[in-house]
Design an enzyme around this catalytic site. Structure first.
Site, PDB file in Angstrom:
ATOM      1  CD  GLU A  25      -0.812   0.776   3.666  1.00 54.54           C
ATOM      2  OE1 GLU A  25      -1.268   1.911   3.425  1.00 54.54           O
ATOM      3  OE2 GLU A  25      -0.892   0.235   4.778  1.00 54.54           O
ATOM      4  CE  LYS A  86      -6.942   7.132   5.437  1.00 58.11           C
ATOM      5  NZ  LYS A  86      -7.222   7.286   6.876  1.00 58.11           N
ATOM      6  CB  VAL A 106      -5.652  -1.838   3.974  1.00 60.05           C
ATOM      7  CG1 VAL A 106      -6.032  -3.308   3.859  1.00 60.05           C
ATOM      8  CG2 VAL A 106      -4.393  -1.653   4.819  1.00 60.05           C
ATOM      9  CG  ASP A 138     -13.973   6.063  12.521  1.00 57.24           C
ATOM     10  OD1 ASP A 138     -13.812   5.351  11.505  1.00 57.24           O
ATOM     11  OD2 ASP A 138     -13.205   6.986  12.834  1.00 57.24           O
ATOM     12  CB  SER A 140     -11.241   0.848   8.799  1.00 57.45           C
ATOM     13  OG  SER A 140     -10.520   0.896   7.591  1.00 57.45           O
ATOM     14  CG  ASP A 142      -8.407  -0.773   5.795  1.00 59.69           C
ATOM     15  OD1 ASP A 142      -8.601  -0.096   4.764  1.00 59.69           O
ATOM     16  OD2 ASP A 142      -7.441  -0.586   6.567  1.00 59.69           O
ATOM     17  CE  LYS A 159      -4.580   1.873  11.490  1.00 61.76           C
ATOM     18  NZ  LYS A 159      -4.914   2.089  10.177  1.00 61.76           N
TER      19      LYS A 159
HETATM   20  N1  PSU Z   1      -1.151   0.918   9.087  1.00 58.67           N
HETATM   21  C1  PSU Z   1      -0.096   1.679   9.390  1.00 58.67           C
HETATM   22  N2  PSU Z   1      -0.092   2.969   8.992  1.00 58.67           N
HETATM   23  C2  PSU Z   1      -1.116   3.465   8.222  1.00 58.67           C
HETATM   24  C3  PSU Z   1      -2.217   2.652   7.875  1.00 58.67           C
HETATM   25  C4  PSU Z   1      -2.191   1.383   8.330  1.00 58.67           C
HETATM   26  O1  PSU Z   1       0.848   1.209  10.018  1.00 58.67           O
HETATM   27  O2  PSU Z   1      -1.041   4.612   7.845  1.00 58.67           O
HETATM   28  C5  PSU Z   1      -3.311   3.164   6.952  1.00 58.67           C
HETATM   29  C6  PSU Z   1      -3.715   2.025   6.042  1.00 58.67           C
HETATM   30  O3  PSU Z   1      -3.552   2.444   4.719  1.00 58.67           O
HETATM   31  C7  PSU Z   1      -5.152   1.759   6.377  1.00 58.67           C
HETATM   32  C8  PSU Z   1      -5.615   3.106   6.824  1.00 58.67           C
HETATM   33  O4  PSU Z   1      -5.854   1.265   5.282  1.00 58.67           O
HETATM   34  O5  PSU Z   1      -4.507   3.595   7.585  1.00 58.67           O
HETATM   35  C9  PSU Z   1      -6.889   3.004   7.626  1.00 58.67           C
HETATM   36  O6  PSU Z   1      -7.486   4.255   7.695  1.00 58.67           O
HETATM   37  P1  PSU Z   1      -8.995   4.407   8.211  1.00 58.67           P
HETATM   38  O7  PSU Z   1      -8.935   4.011   9.652  1.00 58.67           O
HETATM   39  O8  PSU Z   1      -9.322   5.835   7.982  1.00 58.67           O
HETATM   40  O9  PSU Z   1      -9.817   3.475   7.369  1.00 58.67           O
HETATM   41 MN    MN Z   2     -12.653   5.812   9.723  1.00 62.54          MN
END
Ligand code: PSU
Ligand code: MN
Length: 306
Positions: A25, A86, A106, A138, A140, A142, A159
């Site tokens: 990614e 992003k 992701v 919230d 993701s 993903d 995470k």
């Molecule tokens: N894992 C990391 N650093 C990141 C991310 C994941 O160590 O920056 C990114 C990935 O690209 C993941 C995104 O898809 O954060 C998720 O963001 P959100 O929670 O807004 O869906």
């Molecule tokens: Mn989100």
């Protein structure tokens, strides 16, 4: 293929011959890590892949095209450039129509990997259900995309800033198998262990390749989540980490940070609050996941060519 999808010659050639390829990614490059670590890491994971005989396929959106397989110059441009989005799955169509560029999350990266025909994808930690999601909703994208894309995602867990229990429930709802790579419990991204027991522990990359092969040959759609603990020497002290996460999440709430900005904000603050310990862990776990992902890709390629 189509006019919007550009797969590099090297990656296309490897896919056609069933040679091992791993997708990466770039939202971690554009929004996840500070400079210059971001660009260095993106180049390093490609070098690790090559040293293991695997073709790296870094994904992004560049000037209105879906790209699989980037040049070093393009990686630098994404990592240092201004005005780079992003790029989640929902953003792709808009970026294509407007000629925009973005680091793929992701969710978006596995969509590109599937379009190109790459079965293995490596990241640091996936997105999931945020703390407080029972009121913010919230969650993701993903998770949803992993459930509907035929790609194995190799990560160090979700995470640590997330609500892991709620995330495990949504993974179950979506029918995503969570496999521990030499671990019986869910790894927690910056830490090796969490209290969440896993249904499946797999010790060898070949066995993960067999699960992928069996599942998809049978027509059972969707991804597989392979979770690999961060190397012990780079793990963050769990109590220290938890304290910093609570502070960072609280600050994000106070500041009214919403939507796609939540994850980058908290990760950045966590780096500051832990004096760089989470950054060290993040870099280490991505390198480690890359090695495991490459072994899985090699095994899967052997099965395809057998
Ligand atoms: N894992 C990391 N650093 C990141 C991310 C994941 O160590 O920056 C990114 C990935 O690209 C993941 C995104 O898809 O954060 C998720 O963001 P959100 O929670 O807004 O869906
Ligand atoms: Mn989100």
């Amino acid at each position: 293929m189509n006019e919007y999808l550009i797969v590099s010659d090297e990656v296309r050639d490897a896919i056609e011959k069933d040679l091992p390829v791993v997708a990466f990614e770039t939202s971690i490059l554009t929004h996840g890590l500070p400079q210059p670590h971001n660009v260095d890491l993106a180049k390093e994971v490609e070098a690790i892949a090559r040293s293991m005989g695997v073709v790296p396929a870094t994904t992004a959106v560049i000037c209105g095209k879906l790209r699989v397989g980037l040049t070093e110059e393009e990686i630098e441009l994404l990592g240092r450039g201004q005005g780079i989005a992003k790029a989640g799955y929902r953003d792709l169509g808009v970026l294509l129509a407007t000629g925009g560029s973005g680091g793929t999350t992701v969710a978006a990266s596995i969509a590109l990997a599937e379009m190109a025909g790459i079965p293995v994808f490596v990241t640091g930690g996936i997105g999931g259900v945020h703390r407080g999601a029972t009121s913010t909703f919230d969650v993701s994208n993903d998770l949803f995309m992993i459930s509907r894309t035929d790609v194995a995602t190799v990560c160090a867990g979700m995470k640590s800033i997330l609500d892991l229990g709620l995330t495990m429930e949504v993974l179950e709802t979506l029918g995503i198998p969570v496999i521990g790579y030499n671990t019986k419990v869910l790894p927690g991204f910056h830490v090796r262990q969490t209290p969440y027991k896993l249904l499946y522990e797999v010790k060898e990359p070949e066995d993960i390749a067999k699960i992928m092969m069996s599942k998809w040959k049978a027509g059972i759609r969707g991804g597989i989540l392979v979770t690999v603990p961060v190397p012990p020497e780079d793990e963050v002290d769990p109590a220290f980490l938890e304290d910093a996460i609570s502070k960072a999440v609280h600050e994000a709430n106070e500041k009214g940070i919403l939507g796609k900005d939540v994850t980058p904000y908290i990760l950045h603050r966590l780096g500051e609050l832990t004096g760089g310990a989470t950054l060290t862990a993040n870099l280490s776990l991505v390198r480690n996941n890359t090695r495991v992902g490459c072994e899985i890709a090699r095994s899967y390629s052997s099965l395809l060519r057998a």
